[in-house]
Design a protein around this motif. Structure first.
Motif: not given
Length: 317
Positions: A10-15, A235-238, A225-231, A213-217
């Motif tokens: 999931p994270l790889a797609g967003r990155l 979270g899902l990856t964690l 919204r972009r920050s919310e989606v990345m967070l 996570g700290v950067f987007y938070w």
């Protein structure tokens, strides 16, 4: 003895989406004529360029694309990643030199480990009795060793997925500070809380994930919204990783938790922490600004003109 990080889908797609956005932003900067030819200045301004691209010229999320100009600092000209057919965050790009260096170092250590018939691993692994006896280097060296090829491949894939984005946003110096802090904090937590020996880079990788996570938070109000989606994806990856770790007795969970805490703490203290000023410039003002991006002359200069102007270079202190 294994520490690994899995479940990066999931994270790889967003990155990947972030990588494409960074590529478009850097191409626009080159076309504007204001981008520096030196790879160092490109790297120094990368994080602020991402922030400007996401927040737009007005400083509000999704308000349109800005066109920040970077000063032409001169220096030796190097071929751009686009001219070589590579993306700005592909292997070999000047924007990810620290990530590539760590990938090569981990592979080299694995070859040396194999050539020494695992004597190198015994010399550098986290072994509590040896650390207590004074071999404190094991708190760091254990993060550059792996139990086998699969362990190395998993961690290398994770580093290649997360590393370039953290390095682009934070710059090479802060990237390495986060990576080493995650490694040391993870191994220290493991030393204090579990007797089992361990090796692996995953504590440092959890530190990189925490820094992202700290950067987007920290910038969620500006990035919207972009920050919310990345967070959410982080979270899902964690959650996936922690569930897998708890299900396996061979995973050093305290190392992972320590790595996250160390990476998050260093990222929070060192930044980046971007704010858009009324004149359109972008300031980087973390609590400890020793590695913060800085404008020429040490002060924000509004003379580059207009909203979206960007005059940030690496600080020298």
């Amino acid at each position: 003895m294994q520490r690994s990080l899995v479940g990066q889908g999931p994270l790889a797609g967003r990155l990947g989406s972030l990588q494409r956005r960074c590529g478009r932003g850097l191409r626009r900067l080159r076309q504007s004529g204001g981008v520096a030819t030196g790879a160092r200045c490109l790297s120094a301004c990368g994080g602020a360029a991402v922030f400007a691209s996401i927040t737009g010229s007005s400083g509000s999320p999704d308000s349109g694309s800005s066109n920040p100009k970077l000063p032409n600092r001169g220096g030796s000209s190097k071929p751009s990643s686009s001219s070589s057919g590579k993306g700005p965050l592909d292997f070999g790009s000047p924007l990810r030199r620290c990530t590539d260096g760590l990938l090569v170092l981990n592979c080299l250590m694995f070859v040396l480990q194999w050539a020494s018939k695992d004597a190198l691993m015994l010399w550098g692994a986290k072994i509590n009795s040896a650390i207590a006896a004074g071999q404190v280097w094991r708190l760091l060296t254990s993060s550059f060793l792996h139990t086998g090829a699969i362990h190395l491949l998993i961690n290398s894939h994770t580093l290649a997925t997360i590393g370039p984005h953290v390095e682009l946003i934070a710059g090479g110096s802060r990237f390495m500070a986060v990576y080493l802090a995650g490694a040391l904090a993870g191994t220290s937590a493991s030393f204090l809380l579990t007797p089992a020996p361990s090796v692996g880079a995953s504590a440092a990788l959890f530190g990189l994930g925490a820094a992202l996570g700290v950067f987007y938070w920290r910038h969620r109000a500006s990035m919207g919204r972009r920050s919310e989606v990345m967070l959410q994806q982080l979270g899902l990856t964690l959650a996936i990783n922690m569930a897998y770790s708890l299900a396996s007795k061979r995973i050093d969970n305290w190392g992972h938790i320590g790595g996250m805490v160390g990476g998050a703490a260093v990222s929070w203290l060192l930044g980046p922490k971007f704010t858009r000023l009324p004149n359109g410039q972008i300031a980087d003002t973390p609590p400890l600004p020793v590695m913060a991006y800085r404008p020429p002359g040490g002060a924000v200069d509004g003379g580059s003109g207009g909203a979206g102007g960007l005059r940030l270079v690496r600080g020298t202190s």
